[in-house]
Write an enzyme that holds these catalytic residues in place. Structure first.
Site, mmCIF file in Angstrom:
data_model
loop_
_atom_site.group_PDB
_atom_site.id
_atom_site.type_symbol
_atom_site.label_atom_id
_atom_site.label_comp_id
_atom_site.label_asym_id
_atom_site.label_seq_id
_atom_site.Cartn_x
_atom_site.Cartn_y
_atom_site.Cartn_z
ATOM 1 N N VAL A 77 2.936 0.361 0.496
ATOM 2 C CA VAL A 77 3.539 1.527 0.172
ATOM 3 C C VAL A 77 2.353 2.410 0.461
ATOM 4 O O VAL A 77 1.188 1.869 0.094
ATOM 5 C CB VAL A 77 3.920 1.452 -1.417
ATOM 6 C CG1 VAL A 77 4.961 2.677 -1.705
ATOM 7 C CG2 VAL A 77 5.663 0.242 -1.374
ATOM 8 N N CYS A 78 2.895 3.447 0.938
ATOM 9 C CA CYS A 78 2.078 4.543 1.408
ATOM 10 C C CYS A 78 0.945 3.745 1.432
ATOM 11 O O CYS A 78 0.512 3.117 2.637
ATOM 12 C CB CYS A 78 2.228 5.112 -0.431
ATOM 13 S SG CYS A 78 1.301 6.865 -0.305
ATOM 14 N N THR A 79 -0.600 4.524 0.825
ATOM 15 C CA THR A 79 -1.832 3.392 1.031
ATOM 16 C C THR A 79 -2.052 2.760 1.299
ATOM 17 O O THR A 79 -3.271 2.020 1.221
ATOM 18 C CB THR A 79 -2.939 5.127 1.038
ATOM 19 O OG1 THR A 79 -3.224 4.205 -0.917
ATOM 20 C CG2 THR A 79 -3.452 6.348 0.592
ATOM 21 N N GLY A 80 -1.330 1.666 0.283
ATOM 22 C CA GLY A 80 -1.757 0.218 0.697
ATOM 23 C C GLY A 80 -1.867 -0.269 1.679
ATOM 24 O O GLY A 80 -2.151 -1.456 2.449
#
Length: 139
Positions: A99-102
């Site tokens: 998710v997102c910057t993961g």
């Protein structure tokens, strides 16, 4: 179904808890919160901690990997311990996701090479650095 959610200092709660709420309801789901060291891991706003049940190495082969985003991802882009775990878990997982910057951690681990990926819009150029093809849409 073994599901691993690796945590790290300054992860975003929603990025971990939102998918957890969905994945934990799959038939046969066994969700394990992982971290470098078992115990509480604090979110990016410092107001919440989630207790990691195990160290990364204690679950080397989950069927699903979900890496949450957060401000803490940047500090781990060269952390070989989590990157090595992601690479190894990805080799046997059915789904490796984020998710997102993961996705920056997935990219730094080398698992996004040549693939379409997305991220927080401010970090899209960073995905290119890892060989991914950044997309502004959900992937």
């Amino acid at each position: 179904m073994r599901i691993a959610i690796p945590l790290y200092d300054r992860f975003t709660a929603l990025d971990a808890v939102g998918p957890y709420e969905v994945l934990s309801r799959l038939p046969g789901a066994e969700v394990t919160w992982l971290a470098a060291t078992p115990g509480p891991v604090t979110t990016d706003n410092g107001m919440l901690a989630i207790r990691a049940d195990a160290a990364y190495e204690e679950l080397p082969d989950p069927e699903i990997v979900l890496v949450p985003g957060g401000l803490g991802t940047r500090a781990l882009l060269e952390d070989e311990r989590i990157l090595s775990w992601i690479r190894g878990a990805h080799e046997t997982s059915e789904w490796t996701t984020s998710v997102c910057t993961g996705s920056l951690l997935l990219g730094a681990a080398g698992v996004l090479e040549g693939l379409e990926a997305t991220c927080h819009w401010l970090e899209l150029p960073s995905l290119e650095r890892f060989g991914a093809h950044p997309m502004r849409r959900r992937v």
